[in-house]
Design an enzyme around this catalytic site. Structure first.
Site, mmCIF file in Angstrom:
data_model
loop_
_atom_site.group_PDB
_atom_site.id
_atom_site.type_symbol
_atom_site.label_atom_id
_atom_site.label_comp_id
_atom_site.label_asym_id
_atom_site.label_seq_id
_atom_site.Cartn_x
_atom_site.Cartn_y
_atom_site.Cartn_z
ATOM 1 N N LEU A 65 0.625 -1.437 0.160
ATOM 2 C CA LEU A 65 -0.096 -0.043 -0.036
ATOM 3 C C LEU A 65 0.854 1.225 0.021
ATOM 4 O O LEU A 65 0.594 2.433 -0.162
ATOM 5 C CB LEU A 65 -1.251 -0.110 1.046
ATOM 6 C CG LEU A 65 -2.005 -1.041 1.252
ATOM 7 C CD1 LEU A 65 -2.833 -0.911 2.294
ATOM 8 C CD2 LEU A 65 -2.652 -1.227 -0.143
ATOM 9 N N HIS A 233 4.539 -15.528 -3.337
ATOM 10 C CA HIS A 233 4.740 -15.417 -4.693
ATOM 11 C C HIS A 233 5.533 -16.449 -5.511
ATOM 12 O O HIS A 233 6.479 -16.444 -5.834
ATOM 13 C CB HIS A 233 5.003 -14.054 -5.180
ATOM 14 C CG HIS A 233 6.282 -13.435 -4.474
ATOM 15 N ND1 HIS A 233 7.290 -14.078 -4.102
ATOM 16 C CD2 HIS A 233 6.012 -12.098 -3.774
ATOM 17 C CE1 HIS A 233 8.110 -13.088 -3.298
ATOM 18 N NE2 HIS A 233 7.524 -12.105 -3.483
ATOM 19 N N ASP A 306 0.417 -9.826 -4.972
ATOM 20 C CA ASP A 306 1.192 -8.798 -4.709
ATOM 21 C C ASP A 306 1.385 -7.663 -5.660
ATOM 22 O O ASP A 306 2.260 -7.093 -6.328
ATOM 23 C CB ASP A 306 2.640 -9.838 -5.303
ATOM 24 C CG ASP A 306 3.908 -9.086 -5.196
ATOM 25 O OD1 ASP A 306 4.196 -8.178 -4.180
ATOM 26 O OD2 ASP A 306 4.892 -9.831 -5.636
#
Lengths: 425, 317
Positions: A65, A233, A306
């Site tokens: 963020l 990931h 991601d």
């Protein structure tokens, strides 16, 4: 707040094994009733969900963020708006802000700002101070302030002893370590996957072994300590095989995959497209297939975006100078639904990877539609066809390789604690 | 030349990959004529009068830059040089802004040397109505070098089909090697690459017809031996222990050269590390065509400017 009645949707709640057409009544921010032919209480808003899926609010356990410190890329507010459009009701944000979320004061600042965000924001605390990989962050104090997991994401915890200590220390607070599996000494300088494509383009490659070797190390530690570890990931076929084997032995290892890694390969870097540059890099066909298989058989527990917003300047540059990462919140759902379309995943399994699975790993009470649960609900139109237009993203980041893609499926309505925060116009 | 059928079909020269055999042939034919111009007393023809060529060198270079400048001037173009240290890029200007600035100057052709692979391609996408020539980009390609190497070989060898060419050195990081492998294979040469395993690409076998870590194997029966400059900064990256050992294992000596075909030619893109990748007596010996390469560099670059700028059929001529 008046009630909300969602009628005639196909309710898919993997946590309780429900997959049937029924109605859902929301009152006072919680799910008060689930049954057929419910009557709307007076003043309640009614949403006709015929032909749609009604699922627990989607959860993305891996977003960036950028606030504090990089507000030009994204803020908690814009990231949350982007999440809502994408159908996510809860997002966990990584610690690689500036300052790094490695102390209670930063965590507090994030949770304070998150109160005004349209979706639930769960901060993830750093493993090490300043993500430097040297000393433990103030894990206990951050736990008191509400971090839901620990990660130095963006960087790997390279020191094996420190990784061990962090796993042990974090376990006192029920916090799982999320590893960005990349041996930097092996991947150093690499800007894409190591292989024929990188050689052709004259770019330095990152070998898959950089990911695989850390996954192997972390599995070894998790098994030895009997503590959980989560691999972020996943991009390499061999890493997935390592996890499959470890799970068979009962090791507490979990994993996630990002939509771009099961959709694209390193060929997408052609033309020096910096929107195809991310960490870990896009790999090859066999890796894409391995990720799909891993999601199908449960080796990979969940899908995470991601989401990594950057400014245009950071991408409109030479490939080896460009920032790593792409935005994902507003494209994840259609790209994931493609796996259902291609019969890789059942609808129920797909929804599990986006709801109850990440909730379980983070230990948050979300991801289910049971009676009395917080009313975080996503209504999905699995058939709607649309074209991805980055200029319309709510995220500040427009960095995506999927611009112009014709896709199928979207979040029609996103509901957080009983409140509609997004409705497709 | 100049006839309708022969009008060159490419706007840019970015990669040897983009060129057909015929394209390469056209460069060679044109370069041969340009070489004749360079041997005249008055080394100037008016072909590119009124055209603007910007040489944008964002990385140090002597021969490539000099030869592009001379090439432009011999064709009567207005030539402007920009170097990294004196340019706004050293002040942190982005590639996009630099491209915008260049575009505003209305050049007809830009040559770009960049430490970043792909930069010339990216600039070609950002600028319309202007040719872009890749004068060496990162570890990617150096097509004008490859064309001048091919020209030099063609002056000494009958044909490319079946010609045994061995390229020795830092294959992994060499743009010269990459462009030459592509270009020579297109012409039918049998290309062997040789170097320390640590300096060979992961897909070496797919790239070349032969791969070896033995210089003896590479040199044996070779018609052409192309030595690459070993960059001293690679030592710090632990790809080989030191220059002495590199020289022992991969240096080209007259002794080793005896294994090659009798009429072998030895090439080097320069600058040469004498006594490292190549022994002084080999560099200066009868096999060496290193200075021919430099000479042909000007001719080939004249041909590149000439063909990309429409064969000089500018208005008013």
């Amino acid at each position: 707040m008046a009630g909300l009645l969602i009628k005639n949707g196909r309710v898919i709640d993997p946590a309780s094994g429900v997959d049937e057409v029924t109605d859902v009544l929301i009152e006072k921010g919680v799910i008060s009733k689930m049954a057929r032919n419910l009557k709307a209480p007076s003043g309640a808003k009614v949403i006709d969900a015929t032909g749609k899926w009604v699922t627990p609010g989607l959860i993305d356990m891996h977003t960036h963020l950028r606030e504090p410190g990089y507000e030009y890329k994204e803020t908690i507010e814009t990231g949350a708006l982007s999440a809502a459009v994408g159908g996510f009701t809860s997002i966990a944000c990584m610690a690689n802000t500036n300052p790094v979320n490695d102390s209670a004061s930063v965590t507090d600042m994030i949770t304070e700002k998150a109160k005004k965000a349209v979706v639930n924001v769960f901060p993830i605390g750093a493993v090490t101070q300043g993500l430097k990989g040297e000393k433990l962050a103030e894990i206990g104090e951050m736990a008191e302030c509400g971090v839901v997991a620990l990660s130095d994401d963006g960087k790997c915890v390279m020191d094996a002893r420190l990784m061990r200590l962090a796993m042990e220390y974090g376990s006192m607070f029920g916090l799982t370590l999320i590893e960005h599996a990349e041996d930097h000494s092996l991947s150093g300088g690499g800007v894409m996957n190591e292989g024929a494509q990188a050689v052709r383009m004259g770019l330095v490659g990152q070998p898959k072994a950089a990911e695989d070797s850390i996954v192997a190390r972390d599995i070894t530690l998790a098994e030895y300590l009997d503590l959980p570890v989560h691999i972020a990931h996943l991009s390499s076929a061999y890493s997935i095989e390592l996890i499959r084997e470890a799970k068979r032995r009962g090791v507490k290892v979990t994993g996630e995959a990002a939509p771009h890694h099961f959709t694209l390969t390193d060929v997408c870097c052609d033309g020096y497209d910096t929107n195809a540059k991310m960490a870990p890099p896009l790999r090859e066909d066999k890796d894409v297939e391995a990720i799909k298989k891993g999601l199908k058989d449960g080796t990979i527990d969940c899908i995470a975006t991601d989401h990594a917003p950057h400014s245009a300047d950071e991408k409109e540059t030479e490939f080896d100078q460009a920032a790593f990462g792409i935005v994902g919140l507003e494209t994840a759902l259609p790209l994931s639904l493609a796996l259902v379309d291609k019969k890789v995943l059942t609808p129920s399994r797909l929804i599990e990877t986006l709801t109850s699975a990440p909730a379980k790993i983070l230990g948050i009470e979300r991801g289910s539609l049971s009676q009395g649960a917080v009313a975080d609900v996503t209504i999905i139109d699995p058939e709607a066809e649309w074209v991805i237009d980055p200029s319309k993203f709510r995220s500040k980041g427009k960095n995506t390789p999927f611009g112009g893609w014709k896709v199928k499926g979207r979040a029609d309505v996103t509901i957080v604690k009983g409140r509609v925060v997004h409705e497709w116009q | 030349m100049g006839s309708e059928a022969n009008v060159f079909s490419h706007r840019h020269l970015l990669s040897m990959d983009d060129l057909s055999r015929d394209d390469i042939g056209q460069f060679l034919t044109t370069a041969k004529m340009m070489k004749e111009v360079s041997e005249r007393e008055v080394k100037k023809i008016p072909t590119l009068r009124g055209r603007t060529v910007i040489n944008c060198f964002l990385e140090p270079s002597t021969r490539t830059r000099m030869s592009f400048e001379i090439a432009g001037k011999r064709l009567s173009a207005d030539v402007i040089n920009i170097s990294a240290s004196g340019s706004s890029m050293s002040k942190g200007e982005s590639l996009k802004d630099m491209a915008g600035t260049l575009r505003a100057m209305n050049p007809d052709l830009i040559t770009i040397r960049s430490p970043h692979s792909g930069a010339p391609f990216q600039v070609s996408e950002m600028i319309e109505r202007c040719s872009v020539v890749n004068a060496g980009d990162g570890r990617h390609e150096h097509p004008s070098q490859s064309l001048l190497d091919i020209m030099t070989i063609s002056e000494h060898k009958e044909a490319f089909m079946g010609l045994k060419v061995s390229i020795v050195g830092d294959i992994l990081n060499s743009r010269v090697a990459r462009s030459n492998i592509i270009g020579l294979k297109k012409l039918g040469a049998v290309v062997t690459i040789c170097g320390p395993k640590t300096l060979l690409p992961v897909n070496a076998e797919e790239m070349a017809d032969g791969v070896t870590t033995s210089i003896k194997t590479a040199v044996k029966n070779a018609d052409v031996v192309m030595m690459l400059r070993i960059q001293k900064e690679r030592i710090g990256q632990a790809t080989f222990p030191n220059l002495r050992e590199y020289s022992r294992l991969f240096g080209l000596t007259s002794e080793r050269l005896k294994l090659a075909a009798k009429d072998v030619v030895v090439m080097h893109p320069g600058p040469v590390n004498r006594g490292v990748e190549i022994a002084p007596d080999v560099a200066d010996g009868p096999w060496s065509v290193i200075l021919d390469q430099v000479k042909n560099g000007v001719a080939v670059r004249m041909a590149i400017l000439y063909l990309l700028l429409g064969g000089g059929l500018a208005q008013g001529e």
